[in-house]
Design a protein around this motif. Structure first.
Motif, PDB file in Angstrom:
ATOM      1  N   LEU A   3       0.791  -1.226   0.000  1.00  0.00           N
ATOM      2  CA  LEU A   3       0.000   0.000   0.000  1.00  0.00           C
ATOM      3  C   LEU A   3       0.823   1.275   0.000  1.00  0.00           C
ATOM      4  O   LEU A   3       0.269   2.364  -0.206  1.00  0.00           O
ATOM      5  N   GLU A   4       2.115   1.172   0.207  1.00  0.00           N
ATOM      6  CA  GLU A   4       2.966   2.361   0.224  1.00  0.00           C
ATOM      7  C   GLU A   4       2.869   3.105  -1.103  1.00  0.00           C
ATOM      8  O   GLU A   4       3.070   2.541  -2.189  1.00  0.00           O
ATOM      9  N   ASN A   5       2.490   4.410  -1.012  1.00  0.00           N
ATOM     10  CA  ASN A   5       2.404   5.302  -2.177  1.00  0.00           C
ATOM     11  C   ASN A   5       1.322   4.909  -3.188  1.00  0.00           C
ATOM     12  O   ASN A   5       1.331   5.407  -4.314  1.00  0.00           O
ATOM     13  N   LYS A   6       0.417   4.027  -2.795  1.00  0.00           N
ATOM     14  CA  LYS A   6      -0.690   3.673  -3.679  1.00  0.00           C
ATOM     15  C   LYS A   6      -1.822   4.685  -3.531  1.00  0.00           C
ATOM     16  O   LYS A   6      -2.089   5.217  -2.453  1.00  0.00           O
ATOM     17  N   SER A   7      -2.509   4.950  -4.651  1.00  0.00           N
ATOM     18  CA  SER A   7      -3.669   5.840  -4.650  1.00  0.00           C
ATOM     19  C   SER A   7      -4.933   5.001  -4.474  1.00  0.00           C
ATOM     20  O   SER A   7      -5.174   4.065  -5.238  1.00  0.00           O
ATOM     21  N   VAL A   8      -5.757   5.353  -3.468  1.00  0.00           N
ATOM     22  CA  VAL A   8      -6.923   4.549  -3.106  1.00  0.00           C
ATOM     23  C   VAL A   8      -8.181   5.407  -3.108  1.00  0.00           C
ATOM     24  O   VAL A   8      -8.226   6.463  -2.465  1.00  0.00           O
ATOM     25  N   LEU A   9      -9.199   4.963  -3.835  1.00  0.00           N
ATOM     26  CA  LEU A   9     -10.519   5.584  -3.778  1.00  0.00           C
ATOM     27  C   LEU A   9     -11.379   4.745  -2.841  1.00  0.00           C
ATOM     28  O   LEU A   9     -11.606   3.554  -3.090  1.00  0.00           O
ATOM     29  N   LEU A  10     -11.832   5.349  -1.755  1.00  0.00           N
ATOM     30  CA  LEU A  10     -12.609   4.647  -0.732  1.00  0.00           C
ATOM     31  C   LEU A  10     -14.003   5.240  -0.648  1.00  0.00           C
ATOM     32  O   LEU A  10     -14.174   6.404  -0.289  1.00  0.00           O
ATOM     33  N   THR A  11     -15.036   4.453  -0.985  1.00  0.00           N
ATOM     34  CA  THR A  11     -16.419   4.901  -0.803  1.00  0.00           C
ATOM     35  C   THR A  11     -16.890   4.509   0.592  1.00  0.00           C
ATOM     36  O   THR A  11     -16.341   3.613   1.223  1.00  0.00           O
ATOM     37  N   GLY A  12     -17.913   5.200   1.072  1.00  0.00           N
ATOM     38  CA  GLY A  12     -18.404   4.910   2.424  1.00  0.00           C
ATOM     39  C   GLY A  12     -17.409   5.305   3.489  1.00  0.00           C
ATOM     40  O   GLY A  12     -17.399   4.743   4.591  1.00  0.00           O
ATOM     41  N   ALA A  13     -16.569   6.294   3.198  1.00  0.00           N
ATOM     42  CA  ALA A  13     -15.481   6.653   4.103  1.00  0.00           C
ATOM     43  C   ALA A  13     -15.970   7.281   5.408  1.00  0.00           C
ATOM     44  O   ALA A  13     -15.245   7.279   6.401  1.00  0.00           O
ATOM     45  N   SER A  14     -17.186   7.809   5.422  1.00  0.00           N
ATOM     46  CA  SER A  14     -17.678   8.469   6.632  1.00  0.00           C
ATOM     47  C   SER A  14     -18.365   7.506   7.590  1.00  0.00           C
ATOM     48  O   SER A  14     -18.778   7.903   8.675  1.00  0.00           O
ATOM     49  N   GLY A  15     -18.482   6.224   7.217  1.00  0.00           N
ATOM     50  CA  GLY A  15     -19.128   5.236   8.076  1.00  0.00           C
ATOM     51  C   GLY A  15     -18.190   4.657   9.111  1.00  0.00           C
ATOM     52  O   GLY A  15     -16.996   4.993   9.165  1.00  0.00           O
ATOM     53  N   GLY A  16     -18.708   3.756   9.944  1.00  0.00           N
ATOM     54  CA  GLY A  16     -17.921   3.179  11.026  1.00  0.00           C
ATOM     55  C   GLY A  16     -16.706   2.419  10.549  1.00  0.00           C
ATOM     56  O   GLY A  16     -15.574   2.649  11.011  1.00  0.00           O
ATOM     57  N   ILE A  17     -16.897   1.482   9.619  1.00  0.00           N
ATOM     58  CA  ILE A  17     -15.763   0.742   9.072  1.00  0.00           C
ATOM     59  C   ILE A  17     -14.925   1.669   8.203  1.00  0.00           C
ATOM     60  O   ILE A  17     -13.690   1.590   8.200  1.00  0.00           O
ATOM     61  N   GLY A  18     -15.564   2.565   7.468  1.00  0.00           N
ATOM     62  CA  GLY A  18     -14.859   3.452   6.553  1.00  0.00           C
ATOM     63  C   GLY A  18     -13.824   4.315   7.244  1.00  0.00           C
ATOM     64  O   GLY A  18     -12.698   4.472   6.748  1.00  0.00           O
ATOM     65  N   LYS A  19     -14.171   4.902   8.380  1.00  0.00           N
ATOM     66  CA  LYS A  19     -13.221   5.748   9.106  1.00  0.00           C
ATOM     67  C   LYS A  19     -12.009   4.936   9.559  1.00  0.00           C
ATOM     68  O   LYS A  19     -10.863   5.394   9.440  1.00  0.00           O
ATOM     69  N   GLU A  20     -12.259   3.741  10.083  1.00  0.00           N
ATOM     70  CA  GLU A  20     -11.158   2.893  10.544  1.00  0.00           C
ATOM     71  C   GLU A  20     -10.287   2.437   9.377  1.00  0.00           C
ATOM     72  O   GLU A  20      -9.053   2.413   9.474  1.00  0.00           O
ATOM     73  N   LEU A  21     -10.925   2.079   8.276  1.00  0.00           N
ATOM     74  CA  LEU A  21     -10.172   1.628   7.116  1.00  0.00           C
ATOM     75  C   LEU A  21      -9.323   2.770   6.549  1.00  0.00           C
ATOM     76  O   LEU A  21      -8.168   2.557   6.145  1.00  0.00           O
ATOM     77  N   ALA A  22      -9.886   3.972   6.527  1.00  0.00           N
ATOM     78  CA  ALA A  22      -9.130   5.130   6.044  1.00  0.00           C
ATOM     79  C   ALA A  22      -7.877   5.340   6.891  1.00  0.00           C
ATOM     80  O   ALA A  22      -6.778   5.565   6.363  1.00  0.00           O
ATOM     81  N   LEU A  23      -8.013   5.269   8.198  1.00  0.00           N
ATOM     82  CA  LEU A  23      -6.870   5.462   9.093  1.00  0.00           C
ATOM     83  C   LEU A  23      -5.806   4.399   8.868  1.00  0.00           C
ATOM     84  O   LEU A  23      -4.604   4.697   8.830  1.00  0.00           O
ATOM     85  N   GLN A  24      -6.234   3.148   8.700  1.00  0.00           N
ATOM     86  CA  GLN A  24      -5.276   2.063   8.520  1.00  0.00           C
ATOM     87  C   GLN A  24      -4.611   2.112   7.143  1.00  0.00           C
ATOM     88  O   GLN A  24      -3.420   1.824   7.009  1.00  0.00           O
ATOM     89  N   LEU A  25      -5.352   2.481   6.113  1.00  0.00           N
ATOM     90  CA  LEU A  25      -4.764   2.622   4.788  1.00  0.00           C
ATOM     91  C   LEU A  25      -3.725   3.745   4.772  1.00  0.00           C
ATOM     92  O   LEU A  25      -2.631   3.597   4.215  1.00  0.00           O
ATOM     93  N   ALA A  26      -4.082   4.868   5.379  1.00  0.00           N
ATOM     94  CA  ALA A  26      -3.148   5.996   5.426  1.00  0.00           C
ATOM     95  C   ALA A  26      -1.913   5.643   6.245  1.00  0.00           C
ATOM     96  O   ALA A  26      -0.789   6.027   5.881  1.00  0.00           O
ATOM     97  N   SER A  27      -2.102   4.900   7.332  1.00  0.00           N
ATOM     98  CA  SER A  27      -0.962   4.491   8.153  1.00  0.00           C
ATOM     99  C   SER A  27      -0.033   3.553   7.398  1.00  0.00           C
ATOM    100  O   SER A  27       1.173   3.491   7.688  1.00  0.00           O
ATOM    101  N   ALA A  28      -0.584   2.825   6.427  1.00  0.00           N
ATOM    102  CA  ALA A  28       0.229   1.918   5.602  1.00  0.00           C
ATOM    103  C   ALA A  28       0.911   2.650   4.446  1.00  0.00           C
ATOM    104  O   ALA A  28       1.619   2.036   3.651  1.00  0.00           O
TER     105      ALA A  28
END
Length: 266
Positions: A3-28
């Motif tokens: 995932l390093e330097n990959k561009s990711v389009l995430l739908t549902g980002a404002s939901g419960g799983i979405g917020k957590e997934l966004a944080l983990q993707l960005a941390s990666a």
């Protein structure tokens, strides 16, 4: 996929799983395009993400106009390495109590939107790339009170399977992830209480997000979450009468809570 330097389009980002997934993707190390309808929530989330280059894209993916807006944005701003179709909707109610809008919204958001977005994404992505469709164990187990949700997620599973085979020589992988019940606002108080009464397991958004990340990093095509639910998926495929008998024993409780949906309409 790393995932390093990959561009990711995430739908549902404002939901419960979405917020957590966004944080983990960005941390990666990924750069995120957060897609949803609630701009203030998305902007707040972007401000919390580690790393740089994250963006907000406000669009309603349940509409053709929203999908077109995403398509235009991604074409104008460079390739997307990873599309995560996370946005979803459910309505726990007996089919006789569902409103026409309830049915249409679930099918639009759970099935048609991922199909339309993944079709467009094939024009943005430069292989090797990946499409992640987040479904549900109920896509493989018909459950009372969730008939339309089950149908839409079953369609998403088969679409993901077919698309992965269709793209087999294109270096684009499709991952279908199927969580069980998750502790998010998508499940109202009736569902949470019913699950407690029946002893149904429920996972945290943080854990589900980690499982999605693992599936991406391992280049998997399917990932079923939760025990014993993923065992029931296998049993239902081979011996559905056994699962029917088990659910029949729960039906009085299920219907009791499903029927309360009408009370929320008054």
């Amino acid at each position: 996929m790393q995932l390093e330097n990959k561009s990711v389009l995430l739908t549902g980002a404002s939901g419960g799983i979405g917020k957590e997934l966004a944080l983990q993707l960005a941390s990666a190390g990924a750069r995120l395009i957060l897609c949803g309808r609630n701009q203030p929530v998305l902007q707040e989330l972007v401000a919390r993400l580690p790393g740089e280059g994250h963006r907000v894209l406000v669009a309603d993916i349940a509409t053709l106009e929203g999908v077109a807006a995403i398509d235009s944005h991604c074409k104008a701003n460079g390739s997307v390495d990873l599309l995560v179709n996370l946005a979803g909707s459910n309505r726990f109610a007996l089919i006789t109590d569902l409103q026409p809008d309830d049915i249409e919204n679930q099918v639009q958001l759970n099935l048609l939107a991922p199909i339309r977005l993944s079709q467009r994404a094939l024009n943005w992505a430069t292989p090797p790339s990946m499409i992640v469709n987040v479904g549900s164990t109920l896509g493989a187990i018909g459950y009372p009170g969730y008939s339309v949700y089950c149908a839409s997620k079953a369609g998403l599973q088969r679409y993901s399977e077919a698309l992965n085979r269709e793209l087999d020589t294109e270096r684009t992988r499709v991952l279908y992830v199927a969580p069980r019940a998750t502790d998010t606002p998508l499940n109202d108080s009736r569902v949470r209480e019913m699950n407690q009464v029946l002893g149904n397991g429920c996972d945290s958004p943080q854990w589900v997000a980690r499982q999605i990340i693992e599936g991406i990093q391992r280049d998997q095509t399917e990932r079923w979450l939760g025990w014993p639910e993923k065992l029931f998926v296998r049993i239902n495929a081979l011996l559905p009468a056994l699962v029917t008998a088990s659910i029949r024993k729960q039906y009085a409780v299920i219907s009791q809570y499903a029927r309360k949906y009408k009370e929320t309409l008054s």
